[in-house]
Design a protein around this motif. Structure first.
Motif, PDB file in Angstrom:
ATOM      1  N   PRO A  92      19.184  84.255  28.539  1.00  0.00           N
ATOM      2  CA  PRO A  92      18.962  85.709  28.522  1.00  0.00           C
ATOM      3  C   PRO A  92      18.938  86.281  29.937  1.00  0.00           C
ATOM      4  CG  PRO A  92      17.483  84.617  26.988  1.00  0.00           C
ATOM      5  CD  PRO A  92      18.164  83.532  27.774  1.00  0.00           C
ATOM      6  N   GLY A  93      19.529  87.453  30.095  1.00  0.00           N
ATOM      7  CA  GLY A  93      19.579  88.066  31.407  1.00  0.00           C
ATOM      8  C   GLY A  93      18.209  88.276  32.013  1.00  0.00           C
ATOM      9  N   SER A  94      17.211  88.549  31.174  1.00  0.00           N
ATOM     10  CA  SER A  94      15.854  88.772  31.679  1.00  0.00           C
ATOM     11  C   SER A  94      15.244  87.514  32.262  1.00  0.00           C
ATOM     12  CB  SER A  94      14.955  89.300  30.555  1.00  0.00           C
ATOM     13  OG  SER A  94      14.842  88.347  29.508  1.00  0.00           O
ATOM     14  N   LEU A  95      15.829  86.343  31.946  1.00  0.00           N
ATOM     15  CA  LEU A  95      15.308  85.072  32.463  1.00  0.00           C
ATOM     16  C   LEU A  95      16.233  84.462  33.513  1.00  0.00           C
ATOM     17  CD1 LEU A  95      14.124  83.435  29.099  1.00  0.00           C
ATOM     18  CD2 LEU A  95      12.781  84.773  30.733  1.00  0.00           C
ATOM     19  N   THR A 187       6.402  79.621  38.899  1.00  0.00           N
ATOM     20  CA  THR A 187       7.203  80.737  38.408  1.00  0.00           C
ATOM     21  C   THR A 187       7.578  80.529  36.949  1.00  0.00           C
ATOM     22  OG1 THR A 187       8.092  81.289  40.586  1.00  0.00           O
ATOM     23  CG2 THR A 187       9.421  81.932  38.680  1.00  0.00           C
ATOM     24  N   CYS A 188       7.974  79.321  36.612  1.00  0.00           N
ATOM     25  CA  CYS A 188       8.331  79.012  35.222  1.00  0.00           C
ATOM     26  C   CYS A 188       7.122  79.133  34.294  1.00  0.00           C
ATOM     27  CB  CYS A 188       8.917  77.610  35.141  1.00  0.00           C
ATOM     28  SG  CYS A 188      10.522  77.418  35.949  1.00  0.00           S
ATOM     29  N   LEU A 189       5.998  78.590  34.719  1.00  0.00           N
ATOM     30  CA  LEU A 189       4.799  78.634  33.879  1.00  0.00           C
ATOM     31  C   LEU A 189       4.259  80.055  33.752  1.00  0.00           C
ATOM     32  CD1 LEU A 189       2.902  75.424  35.101  1.00  0.00           C
ATOM     33  CD2 LEU A 189       4.324  75.690  33.057  1.00  0.00           C
ATOM     34  N   TYR A 190       4.302  80.820  34.839  1.00  0.00           N
ATOM     35  CA  TYR A 190       3.825  82.204  34.783  1.00  0.00           C
ATOM     36  C   TYR A 190       4.690  83.021  33.827  1.00  0.00           C
ATOM     37  CZ  TYR A 190       2.193  86.795  36.247  1.00  0.00           C
ATOM     38  OH  TYR A 190       1.661  88.062  36.249  1.00  0.00           O
ATOM     39  N   THR A 191       5.995  82.804  33.883  1.00  0.00           N
ATOM     40  CA  THR A 191       6.888  83.497  32.965  1.00  0.00           C
ATOM     41  C   THR A 191       6.522  83.171  31.518  1.00  0.00           C
ATOM     42  OG1 THR A 191       8.689  83.466  34.588  1.00  0.00           O
ATOM     43  CG2 THR A 191       9.308  83.751  32.269  1.00  0.00           C
ATOM     44  N   THR A 197       1.776  86.292  26.102  1.00  0.00           N
ATOM     45  CA  THR A 197       0.570  87.117  25.986  1.00  0.00           C
ATOM     46  C   THR A 197       0.892  88.601  26.087  1.00  0.00           C
ATOM     47  OG1 THR A 197       0.130  86.979  28.363  1.00  0.00           O
ATOM     48  CG2 THR A 197      -0.919  85.304  26.954  1.00  0.00           C
ATOM     49  N   GLY A 198       2.206  88.939  26.113  1.00  0.00           N
ATOM     50  CA  GLY A 198       2.577  90.343  26.256  1.00  0.00           C
ATOM     51  C   GLY A 198       2.065  90.923  27.553  1.00  0.00           C
ATOM     52  N   SER A 199       2.269  90.165  28.634  1.00  0.00           N
ATOM     53  CA  SER A 199       1.738  90.564  29.946  1.00  0.00           C
ATOM     54  C   SER A 199       0.217  90.663  29.900  1.00  0.00           C
ATOM     55  CB  SER A 199       2.351  91.888  30.427  1.00  0.00           C
ATOM     56  OG  SER A 199       2.054  92.108  31.778  1.00  0.00           O
ATOM     57  N   PHE A 200      -0.392  89.655  29.213  1.00  0.00           N
ATOM     58  CA  PHE A 200      -1.844  89.488  29.143  1.00  0.00           C
ATOM     59  C   PHE A 200      -2.525  90.591  28.322  1.00  0.00           C
ATOM     60  CE2 PHE A 200      -0.145  87.737  33.062  1.00  0.00           C
ATOM     61  CZ  PHE A 200      -0.506  86.402  32.925  1.00  0.00           C
ATOM     62  N   LYS A 201      -1.787  91.152  27.361  1.00  0.00           N
ATOM     63  CA  LYS A 201      -2.345  92.207  26.511  1.00  0.00           C
ATOM     64  C   LYS A 201      -2.805  91.692  25.155  1.00  0.00           C
ATOM     65  CE  LYS A 201       1.363  94.677  26.664  1.00  0.00           C
ATOM     66  NZ  LYS A 201       2.358  95.765  26.474  1.00  0.00           N
ATOM     67  N   TYR A 202      -2.249  90.569  24.680  1.00  0.00           N
ATOM     68  CA  TYR A 202      -2.509  90.133  23.316  1.00  0.00           C
ATOM     69  C   TYR A 202      -3.875  89.469  23.178  1.00  0.00           C
ATOM     70  CZ  TYR A 202       2.511  90.916  22.652  1.00  0.00           C
ATOM     71  OH  TYR A 202       3.773  91.459  22.585  1.00  0.00           O
ATOM     72  N   ALA A 203      -4.323  89.347  21.924  1.00  0.00           N
ATOM     73  CA  ALA A 203      -5.673  88.847  21.640  1.00  0.00           C
ATOM     74  C   ALA A 203      -5.884  87.405  22.080  1.00  0.00           C
ATOM     75  CB  ALA A 203      -5.959  88.972  20.138  1.00  0.00           C
ATOM     76  N   ALA A 204      -4.801  86.629  22.196  1.00  0.00           N
ATOM     77  CA  ALA A 204      -4.948  85.227  22.595  1.00  0.00           C
ATOM     78  C   ALA A 204      -5.339  85.071  24.058  1.00  0.00           C
ATOM     79  CB  ALA A 204      -3.649  84.472  22.331  1.00  0.00           C
ATOM     80  N   ARG A 228       9.167  92.921  36.461  1.00  0.00           N
ATOM     81  CA  ARG A 228      10.250  93.907  36.407  1.00  0.00           C
ATOM     82  C   ARG A 228      11.438  93.342  35.646  1.00  0.00           C
ATOM     83  NH1 ARG A 228      12.079  95.685  42.101  1.00  0.00           N
ATOM     84  NH2 ARG A 228       9.857  96.238  42.155  1.00  0.00           N
ATOM     85  N   ARG A 229      11.778  92.068  35.902  1.00  0.00           N
ATOM     86  CA  ARG A 229      12.909  91.460  35.203  1.00  0.00           C
ATOM     87  C   ARG A 229      12.611  91.266  33.723  1.00  0.00           C
ATOM     88  NH1 ARG A 229      16.809  88.699  38.200  1.00  0.00           N
ATOM     89  NH2 ARG A 229      17.766  88.272  36.170  1.00  0.00           N
ATOM     90  N   LEU A 230      11.376  90.904  33.396  1.00  0.00           N
ATOM     91  CA  LEU A 230      11.031  90.621  32.003  1.00  0.00           C
ATOM     92  C   LEU A 230      10.977  91.870  31.140  1.00  0.00           C
ATOM     93  CD1 LEU A 230       8.210  87.921  32.383  1.00  0.00           C
ATOM     94  CD2 LEU A 230      10.577  87.558  31.633  1.00  0.00           C
TER      95      LEU A 230
END
Length: 358
Positions: A92-95, A187-191, A197-204, A228-230
Motif C-alpha cells: 500500500p502506498g501509505s506504507l 519505525t515498523c513497530l510504531y506503524t 489503535t487508530g492513532s491511540f484512539k481505540y479502547a484497546a 502524515r503518510r498513514l
C-alpha cells in the motif's frame, strides 16, 4: 519485489548504538507464558532461514510486524524472506516508507514446505491467500497474532487478544531474542501499534501502550511524518471514490437494537474509473464511522470477481466480530471483517441480522 525509501526519510540508527530493551513487560502480554515462548525461541535460534508472512492486503500492523521481525532476524545472521499472498503483490502506498522492503519476495518465492514460517496478524489461515498451502505444509508454523477470533492454528500459536497490536508481541519476541531496538525496527513497530489503535484512539489503548510508543519514539523516529503518510495523504482519485461512497451511504437508525447502522459500498468500477488501488480505500471506513447516529459501521468493497470484502466497526456497544463470524469472517469485538459472494443487499441484511447489543 517491492522496495521503499528509508523510514520517512530518516537515516537508520545502527543496532549497536541503540538502547537495550528493558526487562520483561509482562503487563503487555499477560496471555502468554514463558512456556509458550520457549519453543518458538528454540525454533528461531535453530533456524538458518525463516519465512515471515502476513495477511493479504496488509495493513500497518501486519506488514510492520513482519518487517520488524525480518530486520531483527537478519541482524542475527538468519536468511529472511518476507511475503504476503497477493498476486500482484503491492505494498500500500501509505506504507511505502517502511524500511527493509528489500526483504520482500513474491509468494511464489516462498518454499512449498518451509522449515520455519512465522505469520503475523493472521487470525485465520484463509487470510494467507496464495501462501495458505505453504503455511499448512510448513514443518514449524508459528502464529503471532492478537485477534480474539483466532482459533489457534499452526504448530506454535502465540495469540494474545489483550495486546493492542501484533507489533507488541513482536517487540516481546525480539526482547527475548536479545535484539535491541534501532530506528528501523521501531519505525515498523510504531506503524503497527499506531495503525491498530487508530492513532491511540481505540479502547484497546492502555497506559502500557503509551509506554511502548514512548520507547519507540526514543529511537528518534519521525512519528509526525509516519502519521502524515498513514492518515493524511491520499490521491485525488481517492477523494472521488470517497465522495461517491458517501453519496451511497445509508443510515438505518433501528438496526443493532436501535443503536444504528451506517453502511455503504464501493463498486470495482469506481476504482477503475479513478485509478485507485483496493488498498487505498481501506481507511474509508474511518470517515463513514464518524456518523453520530450510528453505533455500527459497515463498508463493502467489491473485488474484480464480484465478491465483497466487508469491514465493520463498532463504538463500544456491539460485538461486530460475532456478526462477521456469521458471514464466515471474524476479527476483534469492535473491528472485524468478512468476504461475501452474495449481493450487496443480501450481505447487508445478513450482517444486520447478526448485530446484537452487548
Amino acid at each position: 519485489m517491492a522496495s521503499g525509501p528509508q523510514a520517512a526519510g530518516v537515516p537508520a540508527v545502527k543496532a549497536a548504538g541503540a538502547p537495550a530493551l528493558p526487562s520483561p513487560r509482562c503487563e503487555q502480554v499477560p496471555g502468554l507464558t514463558d512456556a509458550d515462548w520457549q519453543p518458538v525461541l528454540d525454533a528461531v535460534r535453530g533456524a538458518s532461514a525463516v519465512d515471515l508472512v502476513c495477511h493479504v492486503l496488509p495493513d500497518g500492523d501486519a506488514l510492520g510486524s513482519a518487517l520488524a521481525a525480518g530486520i531483527a532476524l537478519r541482524s542475527l545472521g538468519v536468511e529472511v524472506r518476507v511475503s504476503f499472498g497477493d498476486d500482484p503483490q503491492v505494498v500500500p502506498g501509505s506504507l511505502g516508507f517502511l524500511p527493509a522492503q528489500e526483504l520482500l519476495v513474491p509468494a511464489s518465492a516462498v518454499p512449498d514446505r518451509p522449515d520455519l514460517m512465522i505469520t503475523f496478524d493472521v487470525a485465520d489461515a484463509k487470510r494467507l491467500g496464495l501462501l495458505r498451502p505453504k503455511a499448512e505444509a510448513a514443518r514449524t508454523l508459528v502464529v503471532i497474532d492478537h485477534h480474539a477470533s483466532n482459533g489457534g492454528f499452526g504448530t506454535h500459536p502465540l495469540v494474545d487478544p489483550s495486546a493492542p497490536a501484533t507489533a507488541v508481541l513482536v517487540d516481546e519476541l525480539l526482547r527475548r531474542l536479545g535484539v535491541p531496538l534501532d530506528r528501523d525496527i521501531a519505525t515498523c513497530l510504531y506503524t503497527g501499534v499506531a495503525t491498530d489503535t487508530g492513532s491511540f484512539k481505540y479502547a484497546a489503548t492502555t497506559p502500557a501502550t503509551h509506554e511502548f510508543a514512548s520507547r519507540l519514539l526514543a529511537t528518534g523516529l519521525r512519528h509526525d511524518l509516519i502519521s502524515r503518510r498513514l492518515w493524511d495523504t491520499q490521491s485525488f482519485g481517492y477523494l472521488k471514490v470517497l465522495a461517491a461512497a458517501l453519496d451511497r451511504a445509508v443510515l438505518e437508525r433501528d438496526a443493532a437494537g436501535g443503536l444504528g447502522l451506517v453502511w455503504t459500498w464501493v463498486p470495482w468500477a469506481d476504482l477503475v474509473a479513478h485509478g485507485v488501488l483496493p488498498e487505498e480505500i481501506e481507511g474509508l471506513i474511518d470517515v463513514v464511522r464518524k456518523a453520530s447516529e450510528a453505533e455500527v459501521t459497515l463498508v463493502l468493497k467489491e473485488d474484480p470477481d464480484g465478491s465483497l470484502r466487508g469491514s465493520s466497526r463498532a463504538k463500544g456497544a456491539v460485538d461486530v466480530a460475532a456478526a462477521c463470524a456469521g458471514l464466515g469472517g471474524g476479527g476483534h469485538v469492535y473491528a472485524a471483517g468478512f468476504t461475501s459472494h452474495s449481493t450487496v443487499d443480501t450481505t447487508v441484511a445478513r450482517f444486520r441480522d447478526g448485530l446484537t447489543p452487548s
